[in-house]
Design a protein around this motif. Structure first.
Motif, PDB file in Angstrom:
ATOM      1  N   THR A   1       0.723  -1.265  -0.148  1.00  0.00           N
ATOM      2  CA  THR A   1       0.076  -0.142   0.192  1.00  0.00           C
ATOM      3  C   THR A   1       0.858   1.419  -0.217  1.00  0.00           C
ATOM      4  O   THR A   1       0.189   2.410   0.157  1.00  0.00           O
ATOM      5  N   HIS A   2       2.084   1.072   0.016  1.00  0.00           N
ATOM      6  CA  HIS A   2       2.825   2.449   0.277  1.00  0.00           C
ATOM      7  C   HIS A   2       4.171   2.327  -0.525  1.00  0.00           C
ATOM      8  O   HIS A   2       5.377   2.130  -0.201  1.00  0.00           O
ATOM      9  N   LEU A   3       4.230   2.421  -2.089  1.00  0.00           N
ATOM     10  CA  LEU A   3       5.324   2.566  -3.091  1.00  0.00           C
ATOM     11  C   LEU A   3       5.724   3.982  -3.118  1.00  0.00           C
ATOM     12  O   LEU A   3       4.999   4.608  -3.693  1.00  0.00           O
TER      13      LEU A   3
ATOM     14  N   MET B   1      -2.431   9.244  -2.425  1.00  0.00           N
ATOM     15  CA  MET B   1      -1.814  10.637  -1.826  1.00  0.00           C
ATOM     16  C   MET B   1      -1.419  10.518  -0.383  1.00  0.00           C
ATOM     17  O   MET B   1      -2.117   9.868   0.218  1.00  0.00           O
ATOM     18  N   GLU B   2      -0.331  10.784   0.119  1.00  0.00           N
ATOM     19  CA  GLU B   2       0.275  10.822   1.185  1.00  0.00           C
ATOM     20  C   GLU B   2       0.527  12.500   1.510  1.00  0.00           C
ATOM     21  O   GLU B   2       1.602  13.011   0.950  1.00  0.00           O
ATOM     22  N   ASN B   3      -0.521  12.952   2.565  1.00  0.00           N
ATOM     23  CA  ASN B   3      -0.185  14.227   2.654  1.00  0.00           C
ATOM     24  C   ASN B   3      -1.272  15.118   1.820  1.00  0.00           C
ATOM     25  O   ASN B   3      -1.188  15.182   0.530  1.00  0.00           O
TER      26      ASN B   3
ATOM     27  N   THR C   1      -2.107  13.586   6.538  1.00  0.00           N
ATOM     28  CA  THR C   1      -0.978  14.426   6.806  1.00  0.00           C
ATOM     29  C   THR C   1       0.380  13.534   6.640  1.00  0.00           C
ATOM     30  O   THR C   1       0.233  12.493   6.353  1.00  0.00           O
ATOM     31  N   HIS C   2       1.309  14.398   6.549  1.00  0.00           N
ATOM     32  CA  HIS C   2       2.623  13.837   6.720  1.00  0.00           C
ATOM     33  C   HIS C   2       3.079  14.082   8.027  1.00  0.00           C
ATOM     34  O   HIS C   2       2.429  14.000   8.957  1.00  0.00           O
ATOM     35  N   VAL C   3       4.608  14.550   8.166  1.00  0.00           N
ATOM     36  CA  VAL C   3       4.876  14.754   9.522  1.00  0.00           C
ATOM     37  C   VAL C   3       4.727  15.700  10.433  1.00  0.00           C
ATOM     38  O   VAL C   3       5.230  15.882  11.352  1.00  0.00           O
TER      39      VAL C   3
ATOM     40  N   SER D   1      -2.514   6.808   8.479  1.00  0.00           N
ATOM     41  CA  SER D   1      -1.005   6.878   8.652  1.00  0.00           C
ATOM     42  C   SER D   1      -0.349   8.241   8.648  1.00  0.00           C
ATOM     43  O   SER D   1      -0.569   9.128   7.818  1.00  0.00           O
ATOM     44  N   HIS D   2       0.591   8.396   9.630  1.00  0.00           N
ATOM     45  CA  HIS D   2       1.154   9.816   9.956  1.00  0.00           C
ATOM     46  C   HIS D   2       0.245  10.760  10.597  1.00  0.00           C
ATOM     47  O   HIS D   2       0.860  11.643  11.292  1.00  0.00           O
ATOM     48  N   ALA D   3      -0.978  10.560  10.595  1.00  0.00           N
ATOM     49  CA  ALA D   3      -2.071  11.432  11.448  1.00  0.00           C
ATOM     50  C   ALA D   3      -2.016  11.011  13.025  1.00  0.00           C
ATOM     51  O   ALA D   3      -1.466  10.131  13.396  1.00  0.00           O
TER      52      ALA D   3
ATOM     53  N   SER E   1      -1.975   2.915   5.787  1.00  0.00           N
ATOM     54  CA  SER E   1      -0.953   2.462   4.907  1.00  0.00           C
ATOM     55  C   SER E   1       0.259   1.988   5.059  1.00  0.00           C
ATOM     56  O   SER E   1       0.726   1.160   4.520  1.00  0.00           O
ATOM     57  N   HIS E   2       0.791   2.412   6.171  1.00  0.00           N
ATOM     58  CA  HIS E   2       2.253   2.111   6.436  1.00  0.00           C
ATOM     59  C   HIS E   2       2.375   2.489   7.931  1.00  0.00           C
ATOM     60  O   HIS E   2       2.842   3.414   8.228  1.00  0.00           O
ATOM     61  N   THR E   3       2.201   1.530   8.707  1.00  0.00           N
ATOM     62  CA  THR E   3       2.206   1.923  10.298  1.00  0.00           C
ATOM     63  C   THR E   3       2.510   0.622  11.193  1.00  0.00           C
ATOM     64  O   THR E   3       2.155  -0.569  10.686  1.00  0.00           O
TER      65      THR E   3
ATOM     66  N   PRO F   1       5.466   7.801  18.369  1.00  0.00           N
ATOM     67  CA  PRO F   1       4.141   8.476  18.044  1.00  0.00           C
ATOM     68  C   PRO F   1       3.749   8.119  16.713  1.00  0.00           C
ATOM     69  O   PRO F   1       2.324   8.185  16.593  1.00  0.00           O
ATOM     70  N   ARG F   2       4.518   7.681  15.862  1.00  0.00           N
ATOM     71  CA  ARG F   2       4.250   7.430  14.374  1.00  0.00           C
ATOM     72  C   ARG F   2       3.635   5.876  14.571  1.00  0.00           C
ATOM     73  O   ARG F   2       3.064   5.841  13.554  1.00  0.00           O
ATOM     74  N   ASN F   3       3.667   4.896  15.613  1.00  0.00           N
ATOM     75  CA  ASN F   3       2.855   3.742  15.423  1.00  0.00           C
ATOM     76  C   ASN F   3       1.695   3.897  16.182  1.00  0.00           C
ATOM     77  O   ASN F   3       1.208   4.785  16.827  1.00  0.00           O
TER      78      ASN F   3
ATOM     79  N   ALA G   1       5.485  -1.417   3.279  1.00  0.00           N
ATOM     80  CA  ALA G   1       6.733  -1.248   3.818  1.00  0.00           C
ATOM     81  C   ALA G   1       7.603   0.034   3.528  1.00  0.00           C
ATOM     82  O   ALA G   1       8.686   0.109   3.984  1.00  0.00           O
ATOM     83  N   ASP G   2       6.723   1.091   2.991  1.00  0.00           N
ATOM     84  CA  ASP G   2       7.424   2.371   2.741  1.00  0.00           C
ATOM     85  C   ASP G   2       8.572   2.232   1.745  1.00  0.00           C
ATOM     86  O   ASP G   2       9.783   2.926   2.006  1.00  0.00           O
ATOM     87  N   TRP G   3       8.786   1.402   0.801  1.00  0.00           N
ATOM     88  CA  TRP G   3       9.766   1.003  -0.124  1.00  0.00           C
ATOM     89  C   TRP G   3       9.893   2.513  -0.865  1.00  0.00           C
ATOM     90  O   TRP G   3       9.053   3.297  -1.266  1.00  0.00           O
TER      91      TRP G   3
HETATM   92 ZN   LIG Z   1       5.205   8.014   5.140  1.00  0.00          ZN
END
Ligand SMILES: [Zn+2]
Length: 379
Positions: free
Chosen positions: A10-12, A116-118, A143-145, A186-188, A207-209, A218-220, A320-322
């Motif tokens: 889910t996150h390429l 879309m991420e963010n 969101t992102h970071v 994810s990231h939120a 999607s990647h957590t 905090p990201r988990n 896996a955030d490849w």
């Molecule tokens: Zn990310």
């Protein structure tokens, strides 16, 4: 068994590499050669049938100029993804529905969803989401970071700004539901996660957590929230980003040396094929001089197996955030994916369970999201 399963991630973040001069998704690359982790030859050798190609936008200034710049960046990234698909019509195909994914995989092409991420590219004009949907967008991360105009991030040092979603964020959730776009937390922040679960008319995803219970960050996400996600039919796709799997102390000397390297060669996202060997020689020398602890494949499996136990096999996948910072010692790129299947079999999971984890659960969530869409928006 791995070859026969529909295997999706889910996150390429690979679209970031498409701006590298001379870099082509169809060429064979090596992670030691240019740090990249996904291309068509390695997708084939790793049995990766496809996944979501990400329109990622770093969070910049939130004034008018910043919003315009994010808007332009999002559209450019979408075009780059569509150009990649158009340039390789025999090997890749845009997927808009779960049925598309099954059909495309059967034909031997790579299943290409867009996410879309963010949501920053939508801040200037949220109505652009309709156009993104028309052009293929099927998953949306808020969101992102850093915090943005739609909601709070889990990692903004300034802390929460909206106590979760902003009014614009709540409107965006309703619009994504209307269009049949899967919402991604994810990231939120945890508050955004809770509000997405409450407000969304369709199940949501991460999607990647990874899992707080294995490494508190905090990201988990914590086990109680994983259970609630599962109760609502959602899916958590487990991240392989080392710094979220285990504690990795920073080495300022290493950071400084890598920053100097980036200044010399330009950002990695622009590294040309020609410059890659010299860059990598210098990079390896820095890594050898200032070694840091790295997460391993066992660390990744500890998160994945824990999350399967908590969520159940119907609510877990892989993201896996490849090419976005993911990858661990022993699983450096997508060619290593069969190792996950091997470990799941060894842990006693059935082939049916594993097929759900690799793609079945994701296709169910997309079906559920499209089932609640307005009839005019459904594909
Ligand atoms: Zn990310």
């Amino acid at each position: 068994m791995h070859e026969a399963a529909l295997v999706l991630d889910t996150h390429l973040d690979t679209p970031a590499n498409l701006a590298r001069p001379g870099w082509d998704i169809a060429d064979d690359h090596a992670h030691e050669g240019d740090l990249s982790q996904v291309d068509l030859p390695r997708m084939k050798s790793g049995g990766l049938d496809g996944g979501f190609w990400v329109i990622y936008t770093g969070q910049g200034a939130r004034d008018d100029a910043g919003k315009q710049s994010a808007r332009n960046h999002g559209l450019e990234r979408l075009v780059v993804i569509r150009e990649m698909l158009a340039s390789h019509p025999d090997a890749m195909e845009l997927a808009l529905t779960s049925d598309d994914a099954l059909r495309i995989a059967k034909s031997g092409k790579r299943v290409s969803f867009i996410s879309m991420e963010n949501a920053a590219p939508l801040a200037a004009d949220p109505s652009l989401l309709v156009a993104y949907h028309t052009l293929g967008l099927r998953m949306l991360g808020i969101t992102h970071v850093l915090n943005n105009d739609f909601g709070d991030s889990s990692t903004d040092a300034k802390g929460p700004e909206w106590s979760g979603l902003s009014p614009a964020g709540k409107a965006l959730v309703a619009e994504a539901n209307r269009l049949g776009i899967v919402l991604d937390a994810s990231h939120a922040s945890d508050a955004v996660f809770d509000q997405l679960l409450e407000l969304s008319r369709a199940p949501i995803v991460l999607s990647h957590t990874s899992a707080d219970a294995v490494f508190d960050h905090p990201r988990n996400i914590d086990d109680a929230r994983i259970r609630r996600l599962a109760e609502k039919g959602g899916v958590i796709h487990v991240n392989a980003f080392g710094g979220y799997l285990v504690s990795i102390p920073k080495r300022p000397e290493r950071e400084a040396a890598l920053n100097a390297l980036s200044e010399k060669y330009g950002p990695e996202s622009r590294l040309s094929v020609e410059a890659a060997p010299a860059y990598m020689r210098e990079r390896h020398a820095i890594e050898a001089r200032y070694p840091v602890k790295r997460a391993t494949f066992d660390d990744y499996m500890a998160h994945l197996l824990h999350i399967i136990r908590v969520a159940g096999v119907d609510h877990v996948g892989v993201g896996a955030d490849w090419d976005g910072g993911g990858g661990v010692v022993g699983m450096e790129d997508v060619s290593a994916l069969p190792l996950i299947t091997q470990r799941l079999l060894a842990a006693g999971y059935s082939e049916d369970d594993i097929r759900k984890i690799w793609g079945g659960n994701l296709l169910r969530v997309l079906r559920d999201a499209q089932a609640v869409a307005a009839p005019s928006a459904a594909d």
